[in-house]
Design an enzyme around this catalytic site. Structure first.
Site, mmCIF file in Angstrom:
data_model
loop_
_atom_site.group_PDB
_atom_site.id
_atom_site.type_symbol
_atom_site.label_atom_id
_atom_site.label_comp_id
_atom_site.label_asym_id
_atom_site.label_seq_id
_atom_site.Cartn_x
_atom_site.Cartn_y
_atom_site.Cartn_z
ATOM 1 N N SER A 1 6.801 -1.611 -3.839
ATOM 2 C CA SER A 1 5.526 -1.373 -4.536
ATOM 3 C C SER A 1 4.463 -2.420 -4.218
ATOM 4 C CB SER A 1 5.735 -1.201 -6.037
ATOM 5 O OG SER A 1 6.919 -1.793 -6.461
ATOM 6 N N ASP B 1 6.374 4.418 -5.703
ATOM 7 C CA ASP B 1 6.982 4.814 -6.989
ATOM 8 C C ASP B 1 6.504 6.180 -7.497
ATOM 9 O OD1 ASP B 1 4.505 3.761 -7.579
ATOM 10 O OD2 ASP B 1 5.184 2.537 -9.256
ATOM 11 N N ARG C 1 -1.038 -6.302 2.375
ATOM 12 C CA ARG C 1 -1.175 -7.598 1.693
ATOM 13 C C ARG C 1 -0.140 -7.662 0.591
ATOM 14 N NH1 ARG C 1 -5.140 -4.290 -0.156
ATOM 15 N NH2 ARG C 1 -4.949 -3.764 -2.357
HETATM 16 MG MG MG Z 1 7.327 1.390 -12.850
#
Ligand code: MG
Ligand code: ADP
Length: 547
Positions: free
Chosen positions: A156, A209, A171
């Protein structure tokens, strides 16, 4: 002005009318389409290279890892093929020193060691067998390709994805800083370290996600059709949905399977309407944005998600507390204060600190329906060190918090409605007797009371949805989304692999398994430094989901 009158005026400023909802939906669809055509728009509309959603009949044993902000989760998931799964997982906090490691290989070697530990712990037989075979085999690692675990990698952080298991780190965020990794393919970084340990694991898919949520929901939700949208309402907000390839006009860099005619798109909708064409903008929204680390961007997220709602509320409350004409959390109320003591705010109260008011207290306020609001008043004491608040104080707090929460839910409905309408599923014959299914995840949607009810209230007011359309929309929590979703994407990737292996064999190019073999033979074992870590292991069986 009295506290009551002032509260009413504040609450009114957080109104987001049905008319505004409708304007928002139209603008959202416009910005979605713009993002499908070119780069550099508000909605990034990132192609994910995932071209199919599961239907619950998928079977097999897959691995998934999730590198979040604080934890690294490793799991193996057995998909039973009947919408149920069994899951074993281990979770470990990422050592702080590795978040700022000098070399990318230090961080990724740690992840690989955790995977090895997990395999030994939960799949000892499989692991030992392969270790033995490797000792006696003449091939570099001795793994038969079909015995190699396919693994989904939920990562993530912002990546530029150019293939189902290839993505360059743009980044770091959330306190990570490993400069050496920037611009590199994070899947390859992990695979290299896995290979150094000779583990029977292939990083088969890179997963966002939201996409994991969409996949997990499609697998577990009953019905013939998969979910059309996976959405996160947690620290931040974002959604991924199923788009027709024909509508994706901007060029795609990597290879993909176009047989379904569809692809999952990661909208990055947190930045919807950064230009504020339709988003509401109170003076507190403005103040929050100005003092944030990224002014002018993520404007939708700053009005919707868990990280920000508490801060908006805090800014309103501080304004009211500072106003000498208004008595909030002040002792003038104590003649009517049924707790008969002086109201005080501790100097170190979170109310005086940026980000000092966590959104979870808004859930407490919304849930407290006792006549004296005693639960909320207790919470104000323990969480915010506001002592002996009066009933009027708590009523004002609750009313303002509810207004901010309600606006967030109605804004969430804008994105959901836009994607439902854009999909055309409400009038699609294939969906005639099927619900339009949406998977959601995140503490806000999971724990804020009536969040989904408030979303539905707004959906009913949307032109083109209405009462009838809203009845056909089903919004359900995607349980264990990151693990199950990543496993499902690994499964899809494995299917693509065999197709492209057949294709490359025909054209004389390298097959994927040759490629893995080569990668492996390149890798060499070396001494790896150890860190002290705390690990949490567990195993559980999942049946199906809620509704
Ligand atoms: Mg989460
Ligand atoms: P992540 O986004 O990191 O996956 P979560 O989905 O748990 O994590 O979301 C965390 C966010 O949700 C935080 O901003 C927190 O303030 C908020 N939050 C946590 N608990 C609640 C709650 N009970 N009600 C509303 N918001 C909550």
């Amino acid at each position: 002005m009295s506290l009551e009158a002032e509260t009413k005026s504040v609450v009114a400023q957080f109104d987001f009318t049905d008319e505004q909802v409708n304007q928002g939906v139209k603008e959202f669809i416009r910005q979605m389409e713009e993002g499908l055509e070119k780069d550099g728009t508000s909605l990034s509309q990132i192609p994910t290279y995932v071209t199919a959603v599961p239907n619950g009949t998928e079977k097999g044993l897959y691995m998934a890892v999730d590198l979040g902000g604080t934890n690294f989760r490793v799991c193996s998931i057995k998909l039973n093929g009947d919408s149920t799964f069994n899951l074993a997982y281990s979770k470990v906090a990422i050592p702080k020193e590795l978040m700022v490691a000098k070399k990318a290989s230090d961080l990724f070697a740690f992840l690989a060691r955790e995977i090895k530990h997990f395999l030994q712990q939960h799949h000892g037989d499989h692991f030992e067998q392969h270790s033995r075979r490797r000792m006696t085999s003449s091939s570099p690692d001795g793994y038969k390709d079909e015995h190699v675990f396919r693994m989904g990698f939920t990562f993530s952080f912002p990546v530029q994805q150019i293939g189902i298991n290839k993505g360059y780190l743009i980044r770091w965020t959330k306190g990570f800083d490993v400069p050496d990794a920037i611009g590199k393919d994070v899947c390859a970084l992990l695979q290299e370290e896995i290979d150094k340990l000779h583990l029977p694991v292939k990083v088969a898919a890179l997963v966002n996600d939201t996409v994991g949520t969409l996949m997990a929901r499609s697998y577990t939700s009953p019905g013939k059709t998969g979910a059309i949208l996976g959405a996160i309402f947690g620290t931040g907000t974002n959604g991924a949905y199923v788009e027709k390839l024909s509508k994706l006009k901007k060029p795609l860099a990597g290879e993909y399977d176009n047989s379904t005619g569809e692809m999952v798109i990661n909208t990055e909708w947190g930045s919807f309407d950064n230009q504020l064409n339709v988003l509401p903008n109170t003076k507190w929204d403005d103040a929050l944005d100005k003092s944030s680390v990224n002014p002018g961007v993520q404007m939708y997220e700053k009005r919707v998600s868990g990280m920000f709602l508490g801060e908006i509320l805090r800014l309103v409350l501080v304004d009211l507390i500072k106003d000498p004409k208004i008595s909030l959390f002040r002792d003038e109320n104590s003649n009517s204060n049924d707790w008969h003591s002086t109201t005080t705010i501790a100097q170190n109260s979170g109310i005086y600190r940026q980000w000092g008011l966590d959104t979870s207290i808004m859930s407490v306020a919304a849930a407290d329906n006792t006549p004296e609001l005693s639960i909320l008043r207790q919470e104000l004491e323990t969480v915010l060190q506001i002592y002996a608040p009066s009933l009027e104080d708590a009523q004002a707090f609750k009313a303002i918090a509810n207004a901010i929460g309600r606006r967030a839910a109605r804004l969430s409905a804008v994105a959901i409605a836009a994607i439902v309408l854009h999909s055309g599923k409400l009038s699609d014959p294939a969906y005639k007797d099927e619900p339009i299914d949406i998977g959601v995840d995140g503490s806000l949607v999971e724990h804020y009371p009536y969040f989904r009810d408030m979303i539905f209230e707004a959906l009913r007011a949307v032109e083109g949805i209405g009462e009838e359309g809203a009845k056909r929309i089903r919004i359900g929590i995607a349980k264990d989304g990151s693990g199950v979703g990543a496993a499902l994407i690994a499964l899809i990737a494995a299917g693509m692999e065999s197709k492209s292996a057949a294709a490359t064999a025909a054209t004389g190019k390298k097959t994927n398994s040759q490629f893995i073999e080569e990668l492996r033979s390149e890798a060499r074992s070396k001494d790896i430094p150890m860190f002290t870590i705390k690990r949490e292991d567990s195993e559980k069986a999942e049946t199906t989901t809620d509704e």
